[in-house]
Design a protein around this motif. Structure first.
Motif, PDB file in Angstrom:
ATOM      1  N   PHE A 252      39.662  28.249  27.860  1.00 50.55           N
ATOM      2  CA  PHE A 252      40.109  29.673  27.193  1.00 50.55           C
ATOM      3  C   PHE A 252      41.451  29.338  27.007  1.00 50.55           C
ATOM      4  N   GLN A 253      42.284  30.393  25.886  1.00 54.14           N
ATOM      5  CA  GLN A 253      43.610  30.250  25.794  1.00 54.14           C
ATOM      6  C   GLN A 253      44.147  31.624  26.156  1.00 54.14           C
ATOM      7  N   GLU A 254      43.554  32.608  25.319  1.00 56.76           N
ATOM      8  CA  GLU A 254      44.062  33.886  25.466  1.00 56.76           C
ATOM      9  C   GLU A 254      43.108  34.472  26.676  1.00 56.76           C
ATOM     10  N   PHE A 255      43.652  35.423  27.221  1.00 56.54           N
ATOM     11  CA  PHE A 255      42.884  36.222  28.441  1.00 56.54           C
ATOM     12  C   PHE A 255      43.384  37.308  28.524  1.00 56.54           C
ATOM     13  N   GLY A 256      43.004  38.380  27.669  1.00 57.64           N
ATOM     14  CA  GLY A 256      43.328  39.647  27.594  1.00 57.64           C
ATOM     15  C   GLY A 256      42.838  40.407  28.734  1.00 57.64           C
ATOM     16  N   LEU A 257      43.640  41.427  29.202  1.00 57.06           N
ATOM     17  CA  LEU A 257      43.031  42.108  30.406  1.00 57.06           C
ATOM     18  C   LEU A 257      43.252  43.628  30.164  1.00 57.06           C
ATOM     19  N   GLN A 258      42.800  43.954  28.966  1.00 56.53           N
ATOM     20  CA  GLN A 258      43.165  45.491  28.411  1.00 56.53           C
ATOM     21  C   GLN A 258      42.094  46.430  28.872  1.00 56.53           C
ATOM     22  N   HIS A 259      41.170  45.720  29.765  1.00 51.38           N
ATOM     23  CA  HIS A 259      40.372  46.869  30.563  1.00 51.38           C
ATOM     24  C   HIS A 259      40.910  46.957  31.736  1.00 51.38           C
ATOM     25  N   ILE A 260      41.924  46.683  32.202  1.00 56.58           N
ATOM     26  CA  ILE A 260      42.530  47.030  33.393  1.00 56.58           C
ATOM     27  C   ILE A 260      43.821  48.024  33.179  1.00 56.58           C
ATOM     28  N   ALA A 261      43.805  49.120  34.009  1.00 53.20           N
ATOM     29  CA  ALA A 261      44.721  49.967  33.719  1.00 53.20           C
ATOM     30  C   ALA A 261      46.052  49.493  34.546  1.00 53.20           C
ATOM     31  N   PRO A 262      47.406  49.889  34.157  1.00 50.74           N
ATOM     32  CA  PRO A 262      48.552  49.272  34.454  1.00 50.74           C
ATOM     33  C   PRO A 262      48.725  49.486  36.100  1.00 50.74           C
ATOM     34  N   GLN A 264      46.397  49.880  38.205  1.00 48.72           N
ATOM     35  CA  GLN A 264      45.346  49.067  39.009  1.00 48.72           C
ATOM     36  C   GLN A 264      45.821  47.752  39.234  1.00 48.72           C
ATOM     37  N   LEU A 265      46.947  47.297  38.439  1.00 56.42           N
ATOM     38  CA  LEU A 265      47.319  45.840  38.424  1.00 56.42           C
ATOM     39  C   LEU A 265      47.822  45.307  39.718  1.00 56.42           C
ATOM     40  N   ALA A 266      48.641  46.048  40.570  1.00 57.26           N
ATOM     41  CA  ALA A 266      49.001  45.745  41.770  1.00 57.26           C
ATOM     42  C   ALA A 266      47.619  45.354  42.747  1.00 57.26           C
ATOM     43  N   ALA A 267      46.958  46.354  42.733  1.00 55.09           N
ATOM     44  CA  ALA A 267      45.678  45.843  43.623  1.00 55.09           C
ATOM     45  C   ALA A 267      45.020  44.677  43.494  1.00 55.09           C
ATOM     46  N   CYS A 268      45.030  44.198  42.196  1.00 60.34           N
ATOM     47  CA  CYS A 268      44.404  42.984  41.722  1.00 60.34           C
ATOM     48  C   CYS A 268      45.213  41.691  42.048  1.00 60.34           C
ATOM     49  N   MET A 269      46.429  41.901  42.538  1.00 63.31           N
ATOM     50  CA  MET A 269      47.216  40.824  42.966  1.00 63.31           C
ATOM     51  C   MET A 269      47.917  40.931  44.382  1.00 63.31           C
ATOM     52  N   PRO A 270      47.288  40.128  45.142  1.00 64.19           N
ATOM     53  CA  PRO A 270      47.057  40.227  46.646  1.00 64.19           C
ATOM     54  C   PRO A 270      48.417  40.275  47.353  1.00 64.19           C
ATOM     55  N   ALA A 308      59.211  34.837  42.440  1.00 66.05           N
ATOM     56  CA  ALA A 308      59.843  35.386  41.192  1.00 66.05           C
ATOM     57  C   ALA A 308      58.789  35.241  39.997  1.00 66.05           C
ATOM     58  N   SER A 309      58.270  34.031  39.923  1.00 67.59           N
ATOM     59  CA  SER A 309      57.325  33.769  38.673  1.00 67.59           C
ATOM     60  C   SER A 309      56.104  34.925  38.796  1.00 67.59           C
ATOM     61  N   ARG A 310      55.621  35.080  40.201  1.00 67.16           N
ATOM     62  CA  ARG A 310      54.284  36.135  40.077  1.00 67.16           C
ATOM     63  C   ARG A 310      55.043  37.550  39.758  1.00 67.16           C
ATOM     64  N   TYR A 311      56.137  37.770  40.058  1.00 73.03           N
ATOM     65  CA  TYR A 311      56.635  39.209  39.992  1.00 73.03           C
ATOM     66  C   TYR A 311      56.982  39.360  38.536  1.00 73.03           C
ATOM     67  N   LYS A 312      57.287  38.258  37.910  1.00 78.54           N
ATOM     68  CA  LYS A 312      57.552  38.263  36.255  1.00 78.54           C
ATOM     69  C   LYS A 312      56.125  38.553  35.618  1.00 78.54           C
ATOM     70  N   ILE A 313      55.056  38.024  36.169  1.00 75.76           N
ATOM     71  CA  ILE A 313      53.972  38.071  35.421  1.00 75.76           C
ATOM     72  C   ILE A 313      53.546  39.707  35.800  1.00 75.76           C
ATOM     73  N   TYR A 314      53.835  40.101  36.746  1.00 75.26           N
ATOM     74  CA  TYR A 314      53.447  41.663  37.133  1.00 75.26           C
ATOM     75  C   TYR A 314      53.977  42.324  36.148  1.00 75.26           C
ATOM     76  N   LYS A 315      55.016  42.160  35.940  1.00 75.65           N
ATOM     77  CA  LYS A 315      56.008  43.262  35.371  1.00 75.65           C
ATOM     78  C   LYS A 315      55.749  43.145  33.652  1.00 75.65           C
ATOM     79  N   GLU A 320      52.330  45.039  29.017  1.00 72.35           N
ATOM     80  CA  GLU A 320      51.408  44.607  28.063  1.00 72.35           C
ATOM     81  C   GLU A 320      50.288  45.748  27.997  1.00 72.35           C
ATOM     82  N   LEU A 321      49.808  45.914  29.339  1.00 73.75           N
ATOM     83  CA  LEU A 321      48.715  46.921  29.503  1.00 73.75           C
ATOM     84  C   LEU A 321      49.254  48.403  29.388  1.00 73.75           C
ATOM     85  N   SER A 322      50.504  48.647  29.218  1.00 76.03           N
ATOM     86  CA  SER A 322      50.864  50.069  29.306  1.00 76.03           C
ATOM     87  C   SER A 322      51.062  50.393  27.716  1.00 76.03           C
TER      88      SER A 322
END
Ligand SMILES: Nc1nc2c(ncn2[C@@H]2O[C@H](COP(=O)(O)OP(=O)(O)OP(=O)(O)O)[C@@H](O)[C@H]2O)c(=O)[nH]1
Ligand SMILES: [Mg+2]
Ligand SMILES: [Zn+2]
Length: 326
Positions: A252-262, A264-270, A308-315, A320-322
């Motif tokens: 895969f190249q693209e990996f959209g997460l449009q099914h996840i609410a913004p 909800q994101l933190a709970a999916c990033m331990p 820092a890289s993980r937090y940037k991904i979160y942000k 993107e999901l908003s």
């Protein structure tokens, strides 16, 4: 006639456009056509099917049985199901091609959201320098703790180094089988990581096409073009023992997460979730609020901080999901 066309249970072992290959109780595989739009099945689905009248080996899918889980990505315009009823997803990345941390994080988030446990494998350790760099980039994943573990110190994700090109099948088996045994595992990752090489190594006779072969045939970038189920332990299995299965998938190249609410994101990033409890506001977005436990932990040295890289991904993902929908 009535008996021979009775409904039977089967397992979807490969996709073929709207049609799929279904394995029956005797291990026989046949091409089945979905009846109606509702019955679109994916690899790993249990289905009720019946032989088509007068069409030899083909059949029709009458019903897709309820799924335990479904791993999928949701891009802007379309949804792509990877597979259903999984015990585990093995995310295979490699020293080369250089992996995208964002894609890795997205695959992990999708697995967490579907409550499927992930395992990360970094392949091509024979390529010493790029491997060392890749292993270093995996530090936040190697040290991420499992908030659900009773001890509080267990790693959330196993991260294993591997060299499919140079290690013997025995060594690879010894390393991976403790994780794979008795489970259904989807092998997911970018093109060229070695997914089909892994399947060929663990499943003698699988003959999944790998990179060299496709280059020889001059085909496109993606060697594997459809998702396929393989039994790792051959046809025979002990009574009552759960069988081991591996599912090969296209890169895969693209990996959209449009099914996840913004939210909800933190709970999916331990690593983010671990600090969200310290936030002053219960509905903290961890973007700008005062008294935010997450913001405080970003860039903190030591194993408990958020890289820092993980937090940037979160942000970036939060933004993107908003943006989507409405
Ligand atoms: N150097 C090195 N090359 C490897 C290793 N494992 C696999 N390869 C090579 O990497 C290339 C890609 O392997 P594949 O198994 O086709 O990769 P894939 O992940 O199935 O790729 P797609 O089907 O396109 O998604 C092939 O040329 C393999 O021989 C390894 O451990 N070291
Ligand atoms: Mg492949
Ligand atoms: Zn916060």
């Amino acid at each position: 006639m009535a008996e021979s066309r009775a409904l039977q249970q089967g397992l979807v072992v490969a996709g073929h456009g709207r049609h799929c290959w279904v394995e029956d109780a005797h291990g026989v595989r046949r091409l089945c056509h979905p009846r109606g739009k509702k019955n679109l099945a994916v690899v790993g689905d249990r289905v009720l099917w019946q032989p088509a009248p007068g069409q030899g080996q083909e059949g029709s899918i009458e019903e897709v049985l309820p799924r335990r889980n479904l791993l999928y990505r949701q891009d802007e315009l379309r949804s792509k199901s990877f597979a259903a009823n999984l015990d585990q997803v093995l995310i295979l990345i490699a020293a080369e091609p250089v992996f995208s941390e964002s894609q890795l994080a997205r695959a992990l988030i999708a697995a967490e959201a579907a409550q499927i446990r992930p395992l990360i494998v970094l392949n091509k350790s024979d390529l010493a320098e790029p491997f060392a760099r890749a292993w270093e980039r995996l530090l936040p994943y190697r040290t991420m703790k499992d908030p659900d573990a009773p001890q509080g110190n267990a790693p959330r994700y196993p991260v294993l180094p591997l060299s499919l090109a140079t290690q013997s099948p025995e060594v690879v088996r010894a390393l991976l089988m403790p994780y794979l045994q008795g489970r259904t595992t989807l092998v997911l990752g970018p093109s060229g990581a070695g997914k089909s090489t892994l399947v060929n190594l663990l499943v003698p006779g699988a003959r999944a096409l790998t990179g060299e072969i496709s280059q020889a045939l001059n085909s496109g970038k993606h060697t594997t073009t459809s998702t396929t189920w393989y039994w790792v332990d051959g046809d025979g299995c002990g009574d009552g023992e759960r069988r081991t299965a591996l599912i090969d998938s296209p890169g895969f190249q693209e990996f959209g997460l449009q099914h996840i609410a913004p939210m909800q994101l933190a709970a999916c990033m331990p690593d983010i979730a671990a600090h969200a409890g310290a936030c002053k506001f219960y509905n903290c977005t961890h973007l700008h609020e005062p008294g935010c436990g997450v913001l405080q932990a970003v860039g903190q040295p030591g194993q408990d901080g958020i890289s820092a890289s993980r937090y940037k991904i979160y942000k970036d993902l939060f933004a993107e999901l908003s943006r989507r929908r409405y």
